[in-house]
Motif scaffolding. Structure first.
Motif, PDB file in Angstrom:
ATOM      1  N   ALA A  52      16.027 -13.020 -17.130  1.00  0.00           N
ATOM      2  CA  ALA A  52      16.839 -14.225 -16.997  1.00  0.00           C
ATOM      3  C   ALA A  52      16.858 -15.017 -18.227  1.00  0.00           C
ATOM      4  O   ALA A  52      17.785 -15.551 -18.888  1.00  0.00           O
ATOM      5  CB  ALA A  52      16.611 -15.088 -15.754  1.00  0.00           C
ATOM      6  N   THR A  53      15.511 -15.231 -18.619  1.00  0.00           N
ATOM      7  CA  THR A  53      15.379 -16.048 -19.894  1.00  0.00           C
ATOM      8  C   THR A  53      16.036 -15.377 -20.992  1.00  0.00           C
ATOM      9  O   THR A  53      16.521 -16.173 -21.854  1.00  0.00           O
ATOM     10  CB  THR A  53      13.943 -16.267 -20.072  1.00  0.00           C
ATOM     11  OG1 THR A  53      13.160 -16.717 -18.741  1.00  0.00           O
ATOM     12  CG2 THR A  53      13.604 -17.320 -21.175  1.00  0.00           C
ATOM     13  N   ALA A  54      15.810 -14.045 -21.336  1.00  0.00           N
ATOM     14  CA  ALA A  54      16.461 -13.536 -22.467  1.00  0.00           C
ATOM     15  C   ALA A  54      17.979 -13.393 -22.292  1.00  0.00           C
ATOM     16  O   ALA A  54      18.509 -13.674 -23.501  1.00  0.00           O
ATOM     17  CB  ALA A  54      15.967 -11.937 -22.328  1.00  0.00           C
ATOM     18  N   ALA A  93      22.575 -15.889 -24.650  1.00  0.00           N
ATOM     19  CA  ALA A  93      23.869 -16.461 -24.378  1.00  0.00           C
ATOM     20  C   ALA A  93      23.962 -17.775 -25.399  1.00  0.00           C
ATOM     21  O   ALA A  93      24.864 -18.479 -25.727  1.00  0.00           O
ATOM     22  CB  ALA A  93      24.121 -17.007 -23.104  1.00  0.00           C
ATOM     23  N   ALA A  94      22.581 -18.506 -25.387  1.00  0.00           N
ATOM     24  CA  ALA A  94      22.630 -19.973 -26.223  1.00  0.00           C
ATOM     25  C   ALA A  94      22.618 -19.695 -27.522  1.00  0.00           C
ATOM     26  O   ALA A  94      23.085 -20.383 -28.268  1.00  0.00           O
ATOM     27  CB  ALA A  94      21.009 -20.525 -25.664  1.00  0.00           C
ATOM     28  N   MET A  95      22.576 -18.448 -28.184  1.00  0.00           N
ATOM     29  CA  MET A  95      22.475 -18.248 -29.632  1.00  0.00           C
ATOM     30  C   MET A  95      23.912 -17.682 -29.748  1.00  0.00           C
ATOM     31  O   MET A  95      24.256 -17.470 -30.830  1.00  0.00           O
ATOM     32  CB  MET A  95      21.445 -17.224 -29.910  1.00  0.00           C
ATOM     33  CG  MET A  95      20.158 -17.763 -29.555  1.00  0.00           C
ATOM     34  SD  MET A  95      18.847 -16.415 -30.101  1.00  0.00           S
ATOM     35  CE  MET A  95      18.467 -16.868 -31.671  1.00  0.00           C
ATOM     36  N   ALA A 131      24.914 -10.076 -24.365  1.00  0.00           N
ATOM     37  CA  ALA A 131      24.092  -8.841 -24.312  1.00  0.00           C
ATOM     38  C   ALA A 131      24.271  -8.233 -22.807  1.00  0.00           C
ATOM     39  O   ALA A 131      24.798  -9.198 -21.785  1.00  0.00           O
ATOM     40  CB  ALA A 131      22.617  -9.262 -24.310  1.00  0.00           C
ATOM     41  N   ASP A 132      24.514  -7.098 -22.686  1.00  0.00           N
ATOM     42  CA  ASP A 132      24.652  -6.489 -21.488  1.00  0.00           C
ATOM     43  C   ASP A 132      23.427  -6.322 -20.681  1.00  0.00           C
ATOM     44  O   ASP A 132      21.940  -6.539 -21.351  1.00  0.00           O
ATOM     45  CB  ASP A 132      25.320  -5.241 -21.305  1.00  0.00           C
ATOM     46  CG  ASP A 132      24.571  -4.012 -22.340  1.00  0.00           C
ATOM     47  OD1 ASP A 132      23.425  -4.424 -22.593  1.00  0.00           O
ATOM     48  OD2 ASP A 132      25.048  -3.012 -22.164  1.00  0.00           O
ATOM     49  N   ALA A 133      23.315  -6.463 -19.440  1.00  0.00           N
ATOM     50  CA  ALA A 133      21.994  -6.203 -18.502  1.00  0.00           C
ATOM     51  C   ALA A 133      21.158  -5.024 -18.918  1.00  0.00           C
ATOM     52  O   ALA A 133      19.817  -4.884 -18.869  1.00  0.00           O
ATOM     53  CB  ALA A 133      22.313  -6.225 -17.049  1.00  0.00           C
ATOM     54  N   LYS A 134      21.822  -3.779 -19.286  1.00  0.00           N
ATOM     55  CA  LYS A 134      21.207  -2.443 -19.666  1.00  0.00           C
ATOM     56  C   LYS A 134      19.955  -2.894 -20.760  1.00  0.00           C
ATOM     57  O   LYS A 134      18.946  -2.525 -20.839  1.00  0.00           O
ATOM     58  CB  LYS A 134      22.052  -1.663 -19.781  1.00  0.00           C
ATOM     59  CG  LYS A 134      21.496  -0.223 -19.689  1.00  0.00           C
ATOM     60  CD  LYS A 134      22.643   0.728 -19.808  1.00  0.00           C
ATOM     61  CE  LYS A 134      22.018   2.098 -19.771  1.00  0.00           C
ATOM     62  NZ  LYS A 134      22.852   3.302 -19.792  1.00  0.00           N
TER      63      LYS A 134
END
Length: 182
Positions: free
Chosen positions: A154-156, A161-163, A167-170
């Protein structure tokens, strides 16, 4: 006549002035009378001593001798009894010590057997608690790893997203799993 004899004896022991000459006991005229009364006194003393005093003294000495002999025999008998009692006491003491040692050895063996049983029970309980604890720790570790992995994912995702990336979950799961392995 008795007066004349007495006056003759008395006059024989007087000096020329009418005074006595020395000790009257040593007057030669009186010596036969003194010897007679000496013999009478000795005979009376011998009779009294042999008939009254000496038998009593002999009886007392015989009684004392008998008492002493009896006391010595009784003392010897008591000494023998005391020696026998001491020997019996020593034997009883040795037997009591041996019995005490035997009781102590039996008590030690019994205590050791009880201790071994209790140690075995304690070892079983410790092994069971250890297994439970290890299972709980493994479960907690698995839960912690899963939670850390979920938090890391979740943090990654949020960081990407903040940057401004997407990115996808995989991809995030692969990156977190690679980082967790070391």
């Amino acid at each position: 006549m008795a007066t004349e004899t007495h006056e003759t004896v008395a006059s024989a022991c007087l000096d020329s002035h009418g005074g006595a000459i020395g000790m009257p006991q040593l007057c030669g005229e009186w010596i036969p009378h003194q010897i007679f009364w000496l013999l009478v006194a000795l005979a009376a003393t011998f009779f009294v001593m042999s008939r009254i005093a000496l038998p009593r003294i002999a009886a007392v000495l015989a009684e004392r001798s008998g008492t002493i002999t009896n006391d010595l025999a009784a003392a010897e008998e008591l000494k023998n009894k005391a020696s026998e009692a001491e020997a019996a006491y020593d034997k009883a003491l040795v037997d009591a010590r041996a019995q005490a040692q035997q009781i102590v050895a039996e008590a030690k063996a019994e205590i050791q057997a009880d201790l071994d049983v209790e140690l075995a029970k304690a070892d079983e309980q410790i092994a069971a608690k250890t297994a439970e604890s290890e299972a709980a720790i493994a479960e907690i570790r698995d839960g912690a790893v899963k939670s850390v992995t979920d938090v890391a994912k979740a943090t990654a995702k949020e960081l990407v997203a903040a940057m401004g990336g997407k990115a996808d979950a995989k991809t995030i799961t692969a990156a977190v799993t690679a980082r967790m392995k070391g």
